[in-house]
Design a protein around this motif. Structure first.
Motif, PDB file in Angstrom:
ATOM      1  N   PRO A   6       0.807  -1.228   0.000  1.00  0.00           N
ATOM      2  CA  PRO A   6       0.000   0.000   0.000  1.00  0.00           C
ATOM      3  C   PRO A   6       0.841   1.280   0.000  1.00  0.00           C
ATOM      4  O   PRO A   6       0.493   2.241  -0.683  1.00  0.00           O
ATOM      5  CB  PRO A   6      -0.820  -0.114   1.288  1.00  0.00           C
ATOM      6  CG  PRO A   6      -0.900  -1.558   1.565  1.00  0.00           C
ATOM      7  CD  PRO A   6       0.400  -2.139   1.067  1.00  0.00           C
ATOM      8  N   VAL A   7       1.939   1.291   0.723  1.00  0.00           N
ATOM      9  CA  VAL A   7       2.795   2.473   0.738  1.00  0.00           C
ATOM     10  C   VAL A   7       3.338   2.742  -0.663  1.00  0.00           C
ATOM     11  O   VAL A   7       3.367   3.887  -1.121  1.00  0.00           O
ATOM     12  CB  VAL A   7       3.948   2.324   1.764  1.00  0.00           C
ATOM     13  CG1 VAL A   7       5.016   3.387   1.554  1.00  0.00           C
ATOM     14  CG2 VAL A   7       3.410   2.384   3.182  1.00  0.00           C
ATOM     15  N   ASN A   8       3.721   1.685  -1.361  1.00  0.00           N
ATOM     16  CA  ASN A   8       4.258   1.858  -2.712  1.00  0.00           C
ATOM     17  C   ASN A   8       3.178   2.153  -3.742  1.00  0.00           C
ATOM     18  O   ASN A   8       3.488   2.534  -4.866  1.00  0.00           O
ATOM     19  CB  ASN A   8       5.087   0.640  -3.118  1.00  0.00           C
ATOM     20  CG  ASN A   8       6.431   0.694  -2.440  1.00  0.00           C
ATOM     21  OD1 ASN A   8       7.244   1.558  -2.736  1.00  0.00           O
ATOM     22  ND2 ASN A   8       6.649  -0.199  -1.501  1.00  0.00           N
ATOM     23  N   LEU A   9       1.925   1.968  -3.350  1.00  0.00           N
ATOM     24  CA  LEU A   9       0.812   2.366  -4.212  1.00  0.00           C
ATOM     25  C   LEU A   9       0.319   3.752  -3.821  1.00  0.00           C
ATOM     26  O   LEU A   9      -0.783   4.152  -4.171  1.00  0.00           O
ATOM     27  CB  LEU A   9      -0.326   1.345  -4.128  1.00  0.00           C
ATOM     28  CG  LEU A   9      -0.015  -0.015  -4.730  1.00  0.00           C
ATOM     29  CD1 LEU A   9      -1.162  -0.988  -4.470  1.00  0.00           C
ATOM     30  CD2 LEU A   9       0.249   0.105  -6.223  1.00  0.00           C
ATOM     31  N   GLY A  52       0.534  -9.820   3.301  1.00  0.00           N
ATOM     32  CA  GLY A  52       1.183  -8.867   2.411  1.00  0.00           C
ATOM     33  C   GLY A  52       0.617  -8.888   1.002  1.00  0.00           C
ATOM     34  O   GLY A  52       0.674  -7.887   0.288  1.00  0.00           O
ATOM     35  N   VAL A  53       0.068 -10.019   0.602  1.00  0.00           N
ATOM     36  CA  VAL A  53      -0.576 -10.122  -0.704  1.00  0.00           C
ATOM     37  C   VAL A  53      -2.037  -9.690  -0.590  1.00  0.00           C
ATOM     38  O   VAL A  53      -2.535  -8.917  -1.418  1.00  0.00           O
ATOM     39  CB  VAL A  53      -0.488 -11.568  -1.247  1.00  0.00           C
ATOM     40  CG1 VAL A  53      -1.322 -11.731  -2.498  1.00  0.00           C
ATOM     41  CG2 VAL A  53       0.957 -11.943  -1.502  1.00  0.00           C
ATOM     42  N   LEU A  54      -2.727 -10.147   0.447  1.00  0.00           N
ATOM     43  CA  LEU A  54      -4.152  -9.843   0.599  1.00  0.00           C
ATOM     44  C   LEU A  54      -4.410  -8.352   0.789  1.00  0.00           C
ATOM     45  O   LEU A  54      -5.464  -7.847   0.387  1.00  0.00           O
ATOM     46  CB  LEU A  54      -4.742 -10.630   1.767  1.00  0.00           C
ATOM     47  CG  LEU A  54      -4.776 -12.139   1.580  1.00  0.00           C
ATOM     48  CD1 LEU A  54      -5.347 -12.806   2.816  1.00  0.00           C
ATOM     49  CD2 LEU A  54      -5.564 -12.514   0.341  1.00  0.00           C
ATOM     50  N   VAL A  55      -3.466  -7.644   1.374  1.00  0.00           N
ATOM     51  CA  VAL A  55      -3.644  -6.211   1.598  1.00  0.00           C
ATOM     52  C   VAL A  55      -3.795  -5.460   0.274  1.00  0.00           C
ATOM     53  O   VAL A  55      -4.390  -4.385   0.221  1.00  0.00           O
ATOM     54  CB  VAL A  55      -2.483  -5.628   2.448  1.00  0.00           C
ATOM     55  CG1 VAL A  55      -1.204  -5.536   1.641  1.00  0.00           C
ATOM     56  CG2 VAL A  55      -2.852  -4.281   3.038  1.00  0.00           C
TER      57      VAL A  55
END
Length: 128
Positions: A6-9, A52-55
Motif C-alpha cells: 500500500p505504501v508503494n501504491l 502482504g498479498v491480501l492487503v
C-alpha cells in the motif's frame, strides 16, 4: 512488510497501517505487528506473507505449495483462512491432493510436462 504494497501504491501511512493491520487480522496473525520477520516462526512468516498479498486486494491468488512444512494444525488453520477469502480466485499448486481437495473443485494434473488429467478433483483422487 505488510504495509509495503500500500505504501508503494501511494497510500498515506495511516491508511497503509490500517489496511495492513486488517490483513494481518484476516490471516489470524496475533503477534506484535512490529516483530522483525527473522524472529517469526515459519507459520507466522507464512501468515505475514499472505497478509502482504491480501492487503493489495487481488482478484487471483496463486499459491505454490502453501501447506509444505505445516503440521496438521497449521494446515487446518491455513484452510480456514483460505476458505474465508470471498471473491478471490484461488489457484493452488501442490503435491498434496488431499489438501487441494479441501479447497478446490477442479484439478489439473501434470505428468512429464503434459496434462495427465483435467476435471473434477474428486475424479483425480479416485484415479490415484
Amino acid at each position: 512488510d505488510v504495509a509495503f504494497g500500500p505504501v508503494n501504491l501511494h497510500c498515506d501511512e495511516e491508511r497503509a497501517r490500517t489496511e495492513a493491520e486488517e490483513a494481518l487480522e484476516a490471516v489470524g496473525y496475533t503477534g506484535d505487528y512490529f516483530t522483525p520477520c527473522n524472529a517469526l516462526s515459519l507459520g507466522e512468516m507464512r501468515k505475514v506473507a499472505l497478509a502482504g498479498v491480501l492487503v493489495l486486494r487481488p482478484d487471483i491468488l496463486l499459491l505454490d505449495e502453501p501447506d509444505s512444512y505445516l503440521d496438521r494444525e497449521g494446515k487446518e488453520r491455513l484452510l480456514r483462512i483460505l476458505h474465508s477469502l470471498e471473491g478471490i480466485t484461488r489457484i493452488l499448486v501442490t503435491h498434496d491432493v488431499e489438501f487441494a481437495s479441501e479447497l478446490c473443485h477442479q484439478g489439473l494434473y501434470l505428468e512429464k510436462g503434459a496434462i495427465g488429467f483435467h476435471g473434477p478433483l474428486r475424479e483425480l483422487i479416485e484415479e490415484l
